[in-house]
Design an enzyme around this catalytic site. Sequence first.
Site, PDB file in Angstrom:
ATOM      1  N   LYS A   1       0.853  -1.186   0.000  1.00 20.55           N
ATOM      2  CA  LYS A   1       0.000   0.000   0.000  1.00 20.55           C
ATOM      3  C   LYS A   1       0.894   1.244   0.000  1.00 20.55           C
ATOM      4  O   LYS A   1       1.829   1.335   0.779  1.00 20.55           O
ATOM      5  CB  LYS A   1      -0.871   0.020   1.262  1.00 20.55           C
ATOM      6  CG  LYS A   1      -2.140  -0.785   1.135  1.00 20.55           C
ATOM      7  CD  LYS A   1      -3.022  -0.526   2.335  1.00 20.55           C
ATOM      8  CE  LYS A   1      -4.231  -1.425   2.328  1.00 20.55           C
ATOM      9  NZ  LYS A   1      -5.170  -1.113   1.263  1.00 20.55           N
TER      10      LYS A   1
ATOM     11  N   GLU B   1     -14.024  -1.701   9.309  1.00 26.74           N
ATOM     12  CA  GLU B   1     -14.729  -1.712   8.031  1.00 26.74           C
ATOM     13  C   GLU B   1     -16.242  -1.749   8.197  1.00 26.74           C
ATOM     14  O   GLU B   1     -16.745  -2.380   9.128  1.00 26.74           O
ATOM     15  CB  GLU B   1     -14.380  -2.974   7.237  1.00 26.74           C
ATOM     16  CG  GLU B   1     -12.941  -3.227   7.003  1.00 26.74           C
ATOM     17  CD  GLU B   1     -12.745  -4.473   6.168  1.00 26.74           C
ATOM     18  OE1 GLU B   1     -12.653  -4.338   4.946  1.00 26.74           O
ATOM     19  OE2 GLU B   1     -12.726  -5.580   6.729  1.00 26.74           O
TER      20      GLU B   1
ATOM     21  N   ASP C   1      -6.940 -12.830  10.590  1.00 25.74           N
ATOM     22  CA  ASP C   1      -7.111 -12.227   9.267  1.00 25.74           C
ATOM     23  C   ASP C   1      -6.374 -10.892   9.162  1.00 25.74           C
ATOM     24  O   ASP C   1      -5.756 -10.600   8.139  1.00 25.74           O
ATOM     25  CB  ASP C   1      -8.611 -12.024   8.989  1.00 25.74           C
ATOM     26  CG  ASP C   1      -8.856 -11.477   7.587  1.00 25.74           C
ATOM     27  OD1 ASP C   1      -8.178 -11.928   6.657  1.00 25.74           O
ATOM     28  OD2 ASP C   1      -9.717 -10.585   7.432  1.00 25.74           O
TER      29      ASP C   1
ATOM     30  N   HIS D   1      -1.376  -8.214   8.632  1.00 22.71           N
ATOM     31  CA  HIS D   1      -1.273  -6.849   8.106  1.00 22.71           C
ATOM     32  C   HIS D   1      -0.913  -5.812   9.175  1.00 22.71           C
ATOM     33  O   HIS D   1      -0.009  -5.001   8.989  1.00 22.71           O
ATOM     34  CB  HIS D   1      -2.600  -6.437   7.468  1.00 22.71           C
ATOM     35  CG  HIS D   1      -3.087  -7.385   6.429  1.00 22.71           C
ATOM     36  ND1 HIS D   1      -2.280  -7.873   5.439  1.00 22.71           N
ATOM     37  CD2 HIS D   1      -4.305  -7.941   6.205  1.00 22.71           C
ATOM     38  CE1 HIS D   1      -2.971  -8.674   4.647  1.00 22.71           C
ATOM     39  NE2 HIS D   1      -4.200  -8.735   5.099  1.00 22.71           N
TER      40      HIS D   1
END
Length: 460
Positions: free
Chosen positions: A170, A204, A223, A228
């Site tokens: 990113k 989110e 996850d 991340h």
Amino acid sequence: MTTPTTLLILGASGDLTRRLLLPGLGSLLERDPDRPLRIVGADRAPLGTDAFAAQLAASLAEGGAGDEIVDRHRLSTSYHQLDVTDPETFSAVIDGLGVTDRLIIYFALPPSVTERACQTLVSCRLPEDTHLVMEKPFGYDLASARSLNELVDRLVSDDRVHRVDHFLGKSTVLNVIALRFANRMIQKVWSADDIESIEIAYDEELALEGRAGYYDHAGALVDMVQSHLLQVMSVVTMEPPSQISGRELRDAKAAALRATRLWGDDPATATRRARYTAGTIGDRSVPNYLDEQGVDPERDTETMAQVTVEVVNQRWAGVPITLRSGKALGKTRKHIVVTFAEMRHLPEGLIGGDGPDRLVIGLSPDVMELHLTTNTTKDPFTLEQSTLVTDLRHSELNAYSEVLAAILDGETMISVRGDAAEECWRITDQVLEAWQSGAVPMEDYVAGSPVPADWKPALG
Ligand code: NDP
């Protein structure tokens, strides 16, 4: 000059290949049309080269590749029906490719099959410049990550193993490197002397969206936090590298992860977990997570996880760093928030202020905000926060394409090194153990609601 490369995709008819990998290649090839690349598909389905070529063409076009590029790759591709657990066929496929330069094997396979494919590859003869691309999750706990590392070590050297974490591709994460190491002003305040706390959040509005098959086994912790967010944290907290190279960056990130402990060394107070119940997000009705199709209540999966850690070294000891990710929340907020310490002394006569100064780095949209204390326009003795806002540079490529570009170049700078993958599991294994033992209660939140107000780092 880029090395001529054959990209062998295992799991070529799977979801990742179709939705992310091939479209990502499409955008990359549109930018770099002359890359000497041959794409080869393999899967256990009896697909045939024509059917795979059609799928490849559609996905490359979806990623933005123009007709000429799409046609070139449609005509040069091939497809092999292959069960990756069968050494004879696997060897024959690799030999048949006749690779004399670089071979990249992309494991777009279920994680357990990836491990078996690596075991099979031990008995195959690989070209010297072979690279392996491992998708997340890399293992399912510390012990399995360690044994997978030992296995891939038998195949190629670690600088040829690309453990994908597309968050590292990113642009914002890459921007953090420039922000931290190219600005004297920021560099001076980047430690526990001036920073009170850090939050890295990926909250989110999206709910399960039909992904129970994967998500109900992983949950928010594995996850998002295990991979991340800990990777992002390592970039935010690492020591300055002397140069931007794979070796330097990965050494610095791994050192930060090695120094990372749960806050207070206590998973029971350093972590929270929760699951959404039925609610409304905008005009969407979201069912209770446990009623979503494919969810097994016995698995007791969380949809929001928060972990507070401390990087125990001279720069950061004492600064709580909170990592959080949740689904089905009322507002999408993806950011790094650096909260600066209060002034030691405010001159008498100055009144108010809206709390500490903060630097907010958006992880999409890529916007940076600096909240500083200033005078109000009406009264010079009364303080308020003013916000300086700037858009951060957007890469012309999306995160997946950025990662793929690095892999095709044989560059490991933005992929995860084996020891770093193990460190991330070391941190989250303790959390998982505590959660499984019931030391941390499962809370609930109504879909569409904000992050609960009392989810603040457990300090003390
Ligand atoms: P899929 O199940 O959609 O695709 C996997 C493919 O591998 C299938 O076509 C499957 O065939 C094939 N396969 C299974 N066993 C064998 C075998 N023995 N030999 C050859 N091929 C085999 O999975 P995904 O594409 O979703 O995921 C692939 C990897 O990417 C996983 O590690 C996942 O965690 C990771 N990932 C996926 C993301 C996504 O959005 N999909 C996002 C990020 C990471 P069959 O259908 O016949 O079983």
